[in-house]
Design an enzyme around this catalytic site. Sequence first.
Site, PDB file in Angstrom:
ATOM      1  CE  LYS A 204     108.090 120.638  52.085  1.00 56.22           C
ATOM      2  NZ  LYS A 204     107.592 119.404  51.497  1.00 56.22           N
ATOM      3  CE  LYS A 206     107.457 119.739  56.568  1.00 56.43           C
ATOM      4  NZ  LYS A 206     106.315 119.050  55.994  1.00 56.43           N
ATOM      5  CG  ASP A 234     104.317 120.748  53.831  1.00 50.53           C
ATOM      6  OD1 ASP A 234     103.104 120.717  54.143  1.00 50.53           O
ATOM      7  OD2 ASP A 234     105.017 119.721  53.696  1.00 50.53           O
ATOM      8  CG  ASN A 236     103.180 118.424  57.102  1.00 48.51           C
ATOM      9  OD1 ASN A 236     104.278 118.775  57.520  1.00 48.51           O
ATOM     10  ND2 ASN A 236     103.064 117.628  56.039  1.00 48.51           N
ATOM     11  CG  ASN A 288     103.495 115.337  51.406  1.00 45.01           C
ATOM     12  OD1 ASN A 288     103.795 116.531  51.415  1.00 45.01           O
ATOM     13  ND2 ASN A 288     103.408 114.628  52.517  1.00 45.01           N
ATOM     14  CG  ASP A 312     108.266 109.448  48.299  1.00 43.68           C
ATOM     15  OD1 ASP A 312     108.977 108.649  47.668  1.00 43.68           O
ATOM     16  OD2 ASP A 312     108.535 109.854  49.433  1.00 43.68           O
ATOM     17  CG  HIS A 338     106.677 113.202  50.663  1.00 42.02           C
ATOM     18  ND1 HIS A 338     107.047 111.888  50.885  1.00 42.02           N
ATOM     19  CD2 HIS A 338     106.499 113.757  51.875  1.00 42.02           C
ATOM     20  CE1 HIS A 338     107.086 111.678  52.193  1.00 42.02           C
ATOM     21  NE2 HIS A 338     106.751 112.785  52.813  1.00 42.02           N
ATOM     22  CG  ASN A 340     109.160 110.742  55.031  1.00 38.41           C
ATOM     23  OD1 ASN A 340     108.471 110.042  54.301  1.00 38.41           O
ATOM     24  ND2 ASN A 340     108.624 111.601  55.862  1.00 38.41           N
TER      25      ASN A 340
HETATM   26  O1  GKR Z   1     110.537 115.266  57.968  1.00 40.08           O
HETATM   27  O2  GKR Z   1     109.154 115.771  59.519  1.00 40.08           O
HETATM   28  C1  GKR Z   1     109.442 115.675  58.353  1.00 40.08           C
HETATM   29  C2  GKR Z   1     108.443 116.054  57.291  1.00 40.08           C
HETATM   30  O3  GKR Z   1     107.427 116.830  57.864  1.00 40.08           O
HETATM   31  C3  GKR Z   1     107.878 114.823  56.679  1.00 40.08           C
HETATM   32  O4  GKR Z   1     107.413 113.948  57.660  1.00 40.08           O
HETATM   33  C4  GKR Z   1     106.739 115.097  55.738  1.00 40.08           C
HETATM   34  O5  GKR Z   1     106.158 113.883  55.388  1.00 40.08           O
HETATM   35  O6  GKR Z   1     108.380 116.176  54.318  1.00 40.08           O
HETATM   36  C5  GKR Z   1     107.128 115.708  54.425  1.00 40.08           C
HETATM   37  C6  GKR Z   1     106.104 116.646  53.843  1.00 40.08           C
HETATM   38  O7  GKR Z   1     106.406 117.276  52.860  1.00 40.08           O
HETATM   39  O8  GKR Z   1     104.960 116.691  54.299  1.00 40.08           O
HETATM   40 MG    MG Z   2     104.376 118.011  52.519  1.00 40.69          MG
END
Ligand code: GKR
Ligand code: MG
Length: 444
Positions: A204, A206, A234, A236, A288, A312, A338, A340
């Site tokens: 995955k 980010k 992702d 977001n 999530n 989660d 999900h 963190n």
């Molecule tokens: O660790 O910054 C991070 C992630 O972006 C986290 O805050 C997210 O909540 O991993 C998470 C996600 O899947 O959206």
């Molecule tokens: Mg996510």
Amino acid sequence: MVDVPKITSMEIIPIAGYDSPLLTLSGCHYPYFTRNVVILKDSTGNRGIAEIHGGDVIQAELESYKPYVIGSDICDYRKVINKLKKLQKNVDKGKGIQQLDISNLKYVVHAEAAVECAMLDLYGKFLNKPMCDLIGMGKQRDKVEFLGYLFYIADRDKFDLPYIHDENANDKWSQVRRQETLTSEGIVKQAKVLHEKYGFRCFKLKGGVLSGKEEMETIKALHEAFPESRLNIDPNGAWSLNEAIELTKKYGDLLTYVEDPCGPENGFSGREILSYYKNETHKAVATNMATVSWKQMYPTLLMKSVDIVLADPHFWGIEGSLRVADILNEWNLVWGSHSNNHFDITLALYAQTAAAAPGNITPVDTHFIWQDGQQLCDDAFEIKNGCIEIPNKPGLGININDEKLAKAHALYEKLKFHERNDTIAMQYLIKDWKFDSKKPTLCR
Ligand code: GKR
Ligand code: MG
């Protein structure tokens, strides 16, 4: 008649761990992240443990639970959780994190999930059964697949902050995870090193950092390097509905599914926008953000907004997350979790919960690879061939090392603030940078 042990004490220990300058839509990870550890003792001397998100708000919430937990029979965890739910002050105000406003995370996290975990750990120890045998509909699988969570990383030399160096580490991953990574080649290297070390077959990325096009070019490079792997991105919810549709039409075949490609816009909620997105692209969607509570679940299912709910257990509770899994499975939808930043206690909880989730679940998220080496337990679970095999051990299956816990607590004590804040580090990279749910972090 068997005497059921009673809980004799409840300790809440705030701790901190080290992190890299990982980039996301919400900014840049600070050199430290915080968690709260809960330790329950029972009248037989057993200890039940749990780990949940950090920060003063969650710590205070946990402290307020003590009178309702101490003195309870360990097998009365449902009764205790029901009581705590009624007391909860920091309930999600409805907005949740559908725009990834990290300051809302503490309202989405259900602190009582930590009590549920620690009580189930004690209950499992009492019955000599692994936690996954006792929750939901019982154990559904012997091993759980996890995904390799890839991040763009900022150059740690651009900060006047004490990011960890891992300089003495001689394994490749310890070095790669601390180096600047802003290109497709860098992300492919990250994935290769992760595959070598943990055997991941699912990755995955980010997103929400570079432009959508640049990030999808990275997905293309990952696909070329790992043609057989399941890939997911992702951002977001950083992309507009139109951009998400355009990017999916061009690159969508490279993705197994897409996670929160777009979010609320023009007065529509994330659930509505994802439903429009799916109508147009027919791409499988995970979330999530749009669906983090039962109230949000109803419109999500009505509008067929998503295919995969990343439930989660810290957001839904352990039994709550498994109820989500059950409903999704009955409707041919998919469960995942999900994550963190977290320590090895959370890794064990994800593995136990996923082992009990019915149906064809998706590989589970974990940030633990970024913290590997900072274990609190000597018998922490290990990811091998992309999976965690559930040991035949009672409860959570791990035991905390008090010295390591004390060290993580001492680190926490040195910190000036305890809540997650990704803006502070980000402003070292871009002066006056401000979070904008619709602008990728480095596109300013
Ligand atoms: O660790 O910054 C991070 C992630 O972006 C986290 O805050 C997210 O909540 O991993 C998470 C996600 O899947 O959206
Ligand atoms: Mg996510």
